[in-house]
Design an enzyme around this catalytic site. Structure first.
Site, PDB file in Angstrom:
ATOM      1  N   ASN A   7     -81.830  16.975 -21.434  1.00  0.00           N
ATOM      2  CA  ASN A   7     -81.831  17.738 -22.684  1.00  0.00           C
ATOM      3  C   ASN A   7     -83.254  17.644 -23.234  1.00  0.00           C
ATOM      4  OD1 ASN A   7     -81.483  18.849 -25.174  1.00  0.00           O
ATOM      5  ND2 ASN A   7     -79.831  17.479 -25.820  1.00  0.00           N
ATOM      6  N   ARG A  97     -79.300  21.084 -20.229  1.00  0.00           N
ATOM      7  CA  ARG A  97     -78.713  21.720 -21.397  1.00  0.00           C
ATOM      8  C   ARG A  97     -79.690  22.819 -21.828  1.00  0.00           C
ATOM      9  NH1 ARG A  97     -78.690  19.871 -27.613  1.00  0.00           N
ATOM     10  NH2 ARG A  97     -77.430  21.600 -28.346  1.00  0.00           N
ATOM     11  N   HIS A 187     -73.115  24.621 -29.597  1.00  0.00           N
ATOM     12  CA  HIS A 187     -72.295  23.425 -29.323  1.00  0.00           C
ATOM     13  C   HIS A 187     -71.155  23.757 -28.354  1.00  0.00           C
ATOM     14  CE1 HIS A 187     -73.413  21.564 -33.500  1.00  0.00           C
ATOM     15  NE2 HIS A 187     -74.204  21.071 -32.558  1.00  0.00           N
ATOM     16  N   HIS A 215     -67.029  19.966 -34.465  1.00  0.00           N
ATOM     17  CA  HIS A 215     -68.148  19.137 -33.992  1.00  0.00           C
ATOM     18  C   HIS A 215     -69.001  18.793 -35.202  1.00  0.00           C
ATOM     19  CE1 HIS A 215     -71.285  17.773 -31.098  1.00  0.00           C
ATOM     20  NE2 HIS A 215     -72.008  17.953 -32.187  1.00  0.00           N
ATOM     21  N   GLY A 217     -71.877  16.430 -36.313  1.00  0.00           N
ATOM     22  CA  GLY A 217     -72.947  15.473 -36.000  1.00  0.00           C
ATOM     23  C   GLY A 217     -74.104  15.762 -36.925  1.00  0.00           C
ATOM     24  N   ARG A 248     -79.537  21.285 -42.397  1.00  0.00           N
ATOM     25  CA  ARG A 248     -79.389  22.757 -42.451  1.00  0.00           C
ATOM     26  C   ARG A 248     -78.373  23.153 -43.506  1.00  0.00           C
ATOM     27  NH1 ARG A 248     -78.170  23.125 -36.311  1.00  0.00           N
ATOM     28  NH2 ARG A 248     -80.109  22.275 -35.499  1.00  0.00           N
ATOM     29  N   GLY A 337     -71.040  12.734 -34.006  1.00  0.00           N
ATOM     30  CA  GLY A 337     -71.351  11.446 -34.646  1.00  0.00           C
ATOM     31  C   GLY A 337     -70.545  11.163 -35.899  1.00  0.00           C
ATOM     32  N   ILE A 338     -70.393  12.162 -36.775  1.00  0.00           N
ATOM     33  CA  ILE A 338     -69.613  11.956 -37.999  1.00  0.00           C
ATOM     34  C   ILE A 338     -68.118  12.037 -37.688  1.00  0.00           C
ATOM     35  CG2 ILE A 338     -69.113  12.869 -40.310  1.00  0.00           C
ATOM     36  CD1 ILE A 338     -71.985  14.012 -40.359  1.00  0.00           C
ATOM     37  N   GLY A 339     -67.742  13.052 -36.932  1.00  0.00           N
ATOM     38  CA  GLY A 339     -66.325  13.267 -36.616  1.00  0.00           C
ATOM     39  C   GLY A 339     -65.700  12.090 -35.880  1.00  0.00           C
ATOM     40  N   GLU A 391     -70.877  15.798 -23.631  1.00  0.00           N
ATOM     41  CA  GLU A 391     -71.513  17.007 -23.106  1.00  0.00           C
ATOM     42  C   GLU A 391     -72.207  16.734 -21.776  1.00  0.00           C
ATOM     43  OE1 GLU A 391     -73.285  19.137 -26.876  1.00  0.00           O
ATOM     44  OE2 GLU A 391     -72.962  17.034 -27.272  1.00  0.00           O
TER      45      GLU A 391
HETATM   46  P1  ADP Z   1     -76.371  15.294 -32.862  1.00  0.00           P
HETATM   47  O1  ADP Z   1     -75.750  16.426 -33.613  1.00  0.00           O
HETATM   48  O2  ADP Z   1     -77.854  15.215 -33.031  1.00  0.00           O
HETATM   49  O3  ADP Z   1     -75.892  15.159 -31.442  1.00  0.00           O
HETATM   50  P2  ADP Z   1     -74.663  13.063 -33.436  1.00  0.00           P
HETATM   51  O4  ADP Z   1     -73.454  13.789 -33.003  1.00  0.00           O
HETATM   52  O5  ADP Z   1     -75.086  11.862 -32.653  1.00  0.00           O
HETATM   53  O6  ADP Z   1     -75.914  13.987 -33.626  1.00  0.00           O
HETATM   54  O7  ADP Z   1     -74.439  12.628 -34.952  1.00  0.00           O
HETATM   55  C1  ADP Z   1     -75.404  11.891 -35.642  1.00  0.00           C
HETATM   56  C2  ADP Z   1     -74.939  11.715 -37.066  1.00  0.00           C
HETATM   57  O8  ADP Z   1     -73.658  11.081 -37.084  1.00  0.00           O
HETATM   58  C3  ADP Z   1     -75.835  10.790 -37.871  1.00  0.00           C
HETATM   59  O9  ADP Z   1     -76.900  11.475 -38.482  1.00  0.00           O
HETATM   60  C4  ADP Z   1     -74.885  10.263 -38.922  1.00  0.00           C
HETATM   61  O10 ADP Z   1     -74.938  11.124 -40.037  1.00  0.00           O
HETATM   62  C5  ADP Z   1     -73.520  10.406 -38.316  1.00  0.00           C
HETATM   63  N1  ADP Z   1     -72.865   9.095 -38.091  1.00  0.00           N
HETATM   64  C6  ADP Z   1     -72.984   8.272 -37.042  1.00  0.00           C
HETATM   65  N2  ADP Z   1     -72.229   7.166 -37.236  1.00  0.00           N
HETATM   66  C7  ADP Z   1     -71.615   7.315 -38.427  1.00  0.00           C
HETATM   67  C8  ADP Z   1     -70.692   6.530 -39.198  1.00  0.00           C
HETATM   68  N3  ADP Z   1     -70.240   5.349 -38.775  1.00  0.00           N
HETATM   69  N4  ADP Z   1     -70.278   7.016 -40.385  1.00  0.00           N
HETATM   70  C9  ADP Z   1     -70.710   8.213 -40.833  1.00  0.00           C
HETATM   71  N5  ADP Z   1     -71.570   8.993 -40.168  1.00  0.00           N
HETATM   72  C10 ADP Z   1     -72.011   8.556 -38.973  1.00  0.00           C
END
Ligand code: ADP
Length: 410
Positions: A7, A97, A187, A215, A217, A248, A337-339, A391
């Site tokens: 990537n 990617r 995505h 998704h 993140g 964004r 990451g958030i999900g 991915e």
């Molecule tokens: P990308 O979209 O760049 O692939 P990710 O899917 O890895 O990013 O998501 C990264 C984001 O996930 C971080 O910026 C953060 O906001 C969020 N994140 C990661 N761990 C946690 C957590 N334990 N609680 C809340 N948010 C989280």
């Protein structure tokens, strides 16, 4: 096959080395040998490798070709501890990617000169992304030659099934044939992966798969998947549209752009950069684009709390809209990451939408520990799952399939 998954971005290169074959259906049979990233290209680029043991070092790597040269040499060296790759020729294939495949690439493709030209043709739709992907492809050609076939896996292609009424904007029609202005969606690899895993978990056929995939993140998007195919998605011609993201804005009134230009005496290009890099969670909170920081601060910082509320509200709105667009769904799936990591955010998104039939199982939601899990109560009319995205694995598998000429799975 030993597949190097790449990537390539403007200032970083992420990579994984995965052993996979096309007949490996379950993820447990794939072997991830190593993953890592080179960040901050320049005189002191930072390299992090996570494998048997984690390593961090710095080196002068000014660009994608030098970073890739470093990574390939390192993987093939004794230091890496990867017994499967003793020399660069043991890297059997490379999967990239690629962000934008336009209307041409409806599935992953072996990279020939013609395909490379096609990716270049899409560059004006993704000027910040496709040129880096192309640089990665060219660098692999130079470093590995023909011994390693390369495959492009596009962020857009899963969404090629969007119907016209979902992908066209309500602007003068001629702009579509003249400039290819339409919704493409992004995505796609993640939405495709988690909807596939959802189907496997529930023992459903593709036709039976009616799901909303979230998704969440740094970048965030939703897909409405009916009969296994997306019928709508929140990102548009570019990844700027839709949900509130780390930096964004997502959806906004287009008239705001000119208004800000005149009020702040800046160019439309500057406003676009503002919408891309200084908006979203960061813009509202003024604190951070990282959800973890906002959750930590929200008790004492009202704007951090507001950013979280706006983020969740927007997701909730899209769930409602997509339920209507799809004529109902069986589940929502959280990933990214958030999900995957924030029970608080999942809970806040789901609160107030019990009318949809979604009843969260609070214990399961809070104790989720990284494996694919149902987090709604048994019997919930609209189920909720957390499914970690992968991915890279999907890119590795597509790479093998494309090279072997096997049919593209849906
Ligand atoms: P990308 O979209 O760049 O692939 P990710 O899917 O890895 O990013 O998501 C990264 C984001 O996930 C971080 O910026 C953060 O906001 C969020 N994140 C990661 N761990 C946690 C957590 N334990 N609680 C809340 N948010 C989280």
């Amino acid at each position: 096959m030993n597949v190097l998954v790449l990537n390539a971005g403007s200032s970083s290169l992420k990579f994984q080395l995965i052993v996979t074959d096309s007949d490996r259906i379950e993820r447990s049979t794939d072997v991830r040998l190593l993953r890592g990233e080179v960040e901050h290209f320049g005189p002191e680029a930072q390299i992090a490798i996570h494998g048997e043991s984690s390593r961090k070092f710095t080196a002068a790597l000014p660009d994608i070709p030098s970073a890739l040269d470093f990574v390939i040499r390192w993987i093939a060296s004794d230091q890496s501890g990867v017994a499967e790759v003793q020399s660069p020729s043991d890297i059997h294939a490379v999967g990239h990617r690629v962000v934008h495949g336009g209307e041409r690439f409806t599935e992953s493709a072996v990279i020939t000169d013609d395909v490379l030209q096609g990716i270049e043709d899409c560059a004006e739709l993704a000027p910040l992304h496709n040129p880096n992907n192309i640089a990665g492809i060219r660098a692999v050609r130079t470093l590995l030659g023909v011994t390693a076939p390369q495959v492009a896996v596009f962020d857009t292609s899963f969404h090629h099934t969007l119907p016209e009424h979902a992908y066209l904007y309500a602007i003068p029609y001629d702009l579509y044939p003249r400039h290819r202005i339409r919704r493409y969606g992004f995505h796609g690899t993640s939405h495709r992966y988690v909807s596939y895993r959802y189907r496997v978990l529930r023992g459903l056929t593709q036709e039976q798969t009616h799901v909303i995939t979230l998704h969440l993140g740094n970048g965030c998007s939703v897909a409405a998947i009916r009969n296994g195919h997306p019928i709508d998605t929140s990102m548009g011609m570019t990844p700027l549209e839709g949900l509130v993201m780390g930096t964004r804005s997502g959806d906004l009134d287009p008239a705001i752009i000119n208004f800000v230009c005149s009020k702040e005496n800046v160019s439309s290009r500057e406003v676009e950069t503002m919408l891309d890099t200084q908006s979203g969670l960061l813009g509202i909170s003024g604190v951070s684009s990282d959800m973890r920081v906002l959750l930590e601060k929200r008790a004492t910082n009202p704007r951090a709390a507001l950013a979280v509320e706006i983020f969740c509200y927007r997701v909730r709105k899209y769930i409602g809209a997509y339920l209507a667009a799809m004529g109902g769904a069986d589940a929502v799936v959280f990933t990214g990451g958030i999900g995957e990591n924030s029970a608080e955010i999942r809970s806040q998104i789901c609160s107030g939408i019990e009318w949809t039939g979604l009843s969260l199982d609070n214990t399961k939601n809070e104790t989720f520990s990284g494996t694919e899990t149902l987090i709604s109560l048994e019997g919930s009319r609209l189920a909720a799952y957390v499914i970690p995205t992968d991915e890279e694995l999907l890119i590795a598998r597509d790479t093998v399939r494309c090279i072997l000429g096997e049919p593209h799975p849906s």
